[in-house]
Write a protein that holds these residues in place. Sequence first.
Motif, PDB file in Angstrom:
ATOM      1  N   CYS A  19       0.814  -1.232   0.000  1.00  0.00           N
ATOM      2  CA  CYS A  19       0.000   0.000   0.000  1.00  0.00           C
ATOM      3  C   CYS A  19       0.838   1.269   0.000  1.00  0.00           C
ATOM      4  N   SER A  20       2.133   1.173   0.156  1.00  0.00           N
ATOM      5  CA  SER A  20       3.117   2.259   0.182  1.00  0.00           C
ATOM      6  C   SER A  20       3.079   3.108   1.449  1.00  0.00           C
ATOM      7  N   ALA A  21       2.395   2.662   2.485  1.00  0.00           N
ATOM      8  CA  ALA A  21       2.375   3.392   3.756  1.00  0.00           C
ATOM      9  C   ALA A  21       3.783   3.421   4.353  1.00  0.00           C
ATOM     10  N   LEU A  22       4.159   4.566   4.901  1.00  0.00           N
ATOM     11  CA  LEU A  22       5.428   4.686   5.617  1.00  0.00           C
ATOM     12  C   LEU A  22       5.145   4.429   7.091  1.00  0.00           C
ATOM     13  N   ILE A  23       5.873   3.479   7.648  1.00  0.00           N
ATOM     14  CA  ILE A  23       5.605   3.034   9.012  1.00  0.00           C
ATOM     15  C   ILE A  23       6.878   3.156   9.826  1.00  0.00           C
ATOM     16  N   PRO A  24       6.804   3.823  10.999  1.00  0.00           N
ATOM     17  CA  PRO A  24       7.985   3.860  11.869  1.00  0.00           C
ATOM     18  C   PRO A  24       8.403   2.432  12.230  1.00  0.00           C
ATOM     19  N   ILE A  25       9.691   2.189  12.256  1.00  0.00           N
ATOM     20  CA  ILE A  25      10.200   0.837  12.465  1.00  0.00           C
ATOM     21  C   ILE A  25       9.693   0.229  13.773  1.00  0.00           C
ATOM     22  N   GLN A  26       9.671   1.006  14.837  1.00  0.00           N
ATOM     23  CA  GLN A  26       9.195   0.476  16.120  1.00  0.00           C
ATOM     24  C   GLN A  26       7.727   0.061  16.043  1.00  0.00           C
ATOM     25  N   GLU A  27       6.906   0.853  15.362  1.00  0.00           N
ATOM     26  CA  GLU A  27       5.491   0.521  15.188  1.00  0.00           C
ATOM     27  C   GLU A  27       5.327  -0.714  14.309  1.00  0.00           C
ATOM     28  N   LEU A  28       6.151  -0.821  13.282  1.00  0.00           N
ATOM     29  CA  LEU A  28       6.096  -1.963  12.372  1.00  0.00           C
ATOM     30  C   LEU A  28       6.370  -3.264  13.119  1.00  0.00           C
ATOM     31  N   LYS A  29       7.344  -3.237  14.023  1.00  0.00           N
ATOM     32  CA  LYS A  29       7.679  -4.435  14.798  1.00  0.00           C
ATOM     33  C   LYS A  29       6.518  -4.863  15.693  1.00  0.00           C
ATOM     34  N   LYS A  30       5.778  -3.896  16.240  1.00  0.00           N
ATOM     35  CA  LYS A  30       4.680  -4.202  17.163  1.00  0.00           C
ATOM     36  C   LYS A  30       3.381  -4.547  16.448  1.00  0.00           C
ATOM     37  N   GLU A  31       3.033  -3.766  15.414  1.00  0.00           N
ATOM     38  CA  GLU A  31       1.696  -3.855  14.834  1.00  0.00           C
ATOM     39  C   GLU A  31       1.653  -4.226  13.360  1.00  0.00           C
ATOM     40  N   GLY A  32       2.743  -4.111  12.644  1.00  0.00           N
ATOM     41  CA  GLY A  32       2.714  -4.322  11.203  1.00  0.00           C
ATOM     42  C   GLY A  32       2.119  -3.102  10.509  1.00  0.00           C
ATOM     43  N   CYS A  33       1.774  -3.259   9.261  1.00  0.00           N
ATOM     44  CA  CYS A  33       1.176  -2.164   8.484  1.00  0.00           C
ATOM     45  C   CYS A  33      -0.277  -1.978   8.897  1.00  0.00           C
ATOM     46  N   LYS A  34      -0.667  -0.748   9.159  1.00  0.00           N
ATOM     47  CA  LYS A  34      -2.041  -0.486   9.598  1.00  0.00           C
ATOM     48  C   LYS A  34      -3.072  -0.794   8.522  1.00  0.00           C
ATOM     49  N   ASN A  35      -2.660  -0.735   7.245  1.00  0.00           N
ATOM     50  CA  ASN A  35      -3.587  -1.001   6.149  1.00  0.00           C
ATOM     51  C   ASN A  35      -3.622  -2.466   5.753  1.00  0.00           C
ATOM     52  N   CYS A  36      -2.466  -3.104   5.743  1.00  0.00           N
ATOM     53  CA  CYS A  36      -2.350  -4.466   5.212  1.00  0.00           C
ATOM     54  C   CYS A  36      -2.185  -5.531   6.287  1.00  0.00           C
ATOM     55  N   LYS A  37      -1.984  -5.119   7.511  1.00  0.00           N
ATOM     56  CA  LYS A  37      -1.864  -6.047   8.647  1.00  0.00           C
ATOM     57  C   LYS A  37      -0.706  -7.018   8.521  1.00  0.00           C
ATOM     58  N   ASN A  38       0.402  -6.575   7.899  1.00  0.00           N
ATOM     59  CA  ASN A  38       1.570  -7.440   7.814  1.00  0.00           C
ATOM     60  C   ASN A  38       2.836  -6.624   7.999  1.00  0.00           C
ATOM     61  N   PRO A  81       6.756  -7.785  -3.118  1.00  0.00           N
ATOM     62  CA  PRO A  81       6.172  -8.340  -1.893  1.00  0.00           C
ATOM     63  C   PRO A  81       6.083  -9.861  -1.947  1.00  0.00           C
ATOM     64  N   ASP A  82       5.922 -10.457  -0.773  1.00  0.00           N
ATOM     65  CA  ASP A  82       5.713 -11.897  -0.694  1.00  0.00           C
ATOM     66  C   ASP A  82       4.420 -12.243  -1.433  1.00  0.00           C
ATOM     67  N   GLU A  83       4.461 -13.319  -2.203  1.00  0.00           N
ATOM     68  CA  GLU A  83       3.277 -13.742  -2.960  1.00  0.00           C
ATOM     69  C   GLU A  83       2.103 -14.033  -2.022  1.00  0.00           C
ATOM     70  N   GLU A  84       2.418 -14.561  -0.856  1.00  0.00           N
ATOM     71  CA  GLU A  84       1.392 -14.868   0.143  1.00  0.00           C
ATOM     72  C   GLU A  84       0.656 -13.592   0.583  1.00  0.00           C
ATOM     73  N   ASP A  85       1.397 -12.487   0.746  1.00  0.00           N
ATOM     74  CA  ASP A  85       0.786 -11.215   1.133  1.00  0.00           C
ATOM     75  C   ASP A  85      -0.092 -10.648   0.020  1.00  0.00           C
ATOM     76  N   VAL A  86       0.344 -10.806  -1.226  1.00  0.00           N
ATOM     77  CA  VAL A  86      -0.452 -10.353  -2.370  1.00  0.00           C
ATOM     78  C   VAL A  86      -1.757 -11.147  -2.437  1.00  0.00           C
ATOM     79  N   CYS A  87      -1.678 -12.444  -2.241  1.00  0.00           N
ATOM     80  CA  CYS A  87      -2.874 -13.290  -2.254  1.00  0.00           C
ATOM     81  C   CYS A  87      -3.844 -12.897  -1.139  1.00  0.00           C
ATOM     82  N   ALA A  88      -3.314 -12.570   0.032  1.00  0.00           N
ATOM     83  CA  ALA A  88      -4.170 -12.161   1.148  1.00  0.00           C
ATOM     84  C   ALA A  88      -4.932 -10.877   0.813  1.00  0.00           C
TER      85      ALA A  88
END
Length: 105
Positions: A19-38, A81-88
């Motif tokens: 989705c091209s969202a920019l995510i702070p690294i610390q937030e990414l480790k805890k929650e993943g992408c807010k839009n894609c949940k990965n 991206p991982d093919e699995e993430d695209v499929c999701a």
Amino acid sequence: MLAEKSYTSKKKYKACMLCSALIPIQELKKEGCKNCKNANSTSYSYKGLIGVLKKGGWVEKWQRIDEYGEGLYAMTVEGDPDEEDVCAIEDEGRAYFDRNESFNI
């Protein structure tokens, strides 16, 4: 040239390849992408910056991010991206758009 190299090695954000969202690294480790949940399909290699403060702008439609929320987004994200993430994403009924290049109007 040295200043540019030190800047790129100290990026505080990663970009989601889905989705091209920019995510702070610390937030990414805890929650993943807010839009894609990965947190798997992300990259330090991105260009441009889009700030979405209010929904409904033409830039959101042009960059194919109009279904996502407010926040910071990259114009392009290098990598595949991982093919699995695209499929999701597609299983949820959303379309996957390659973020390696900017979209044409």
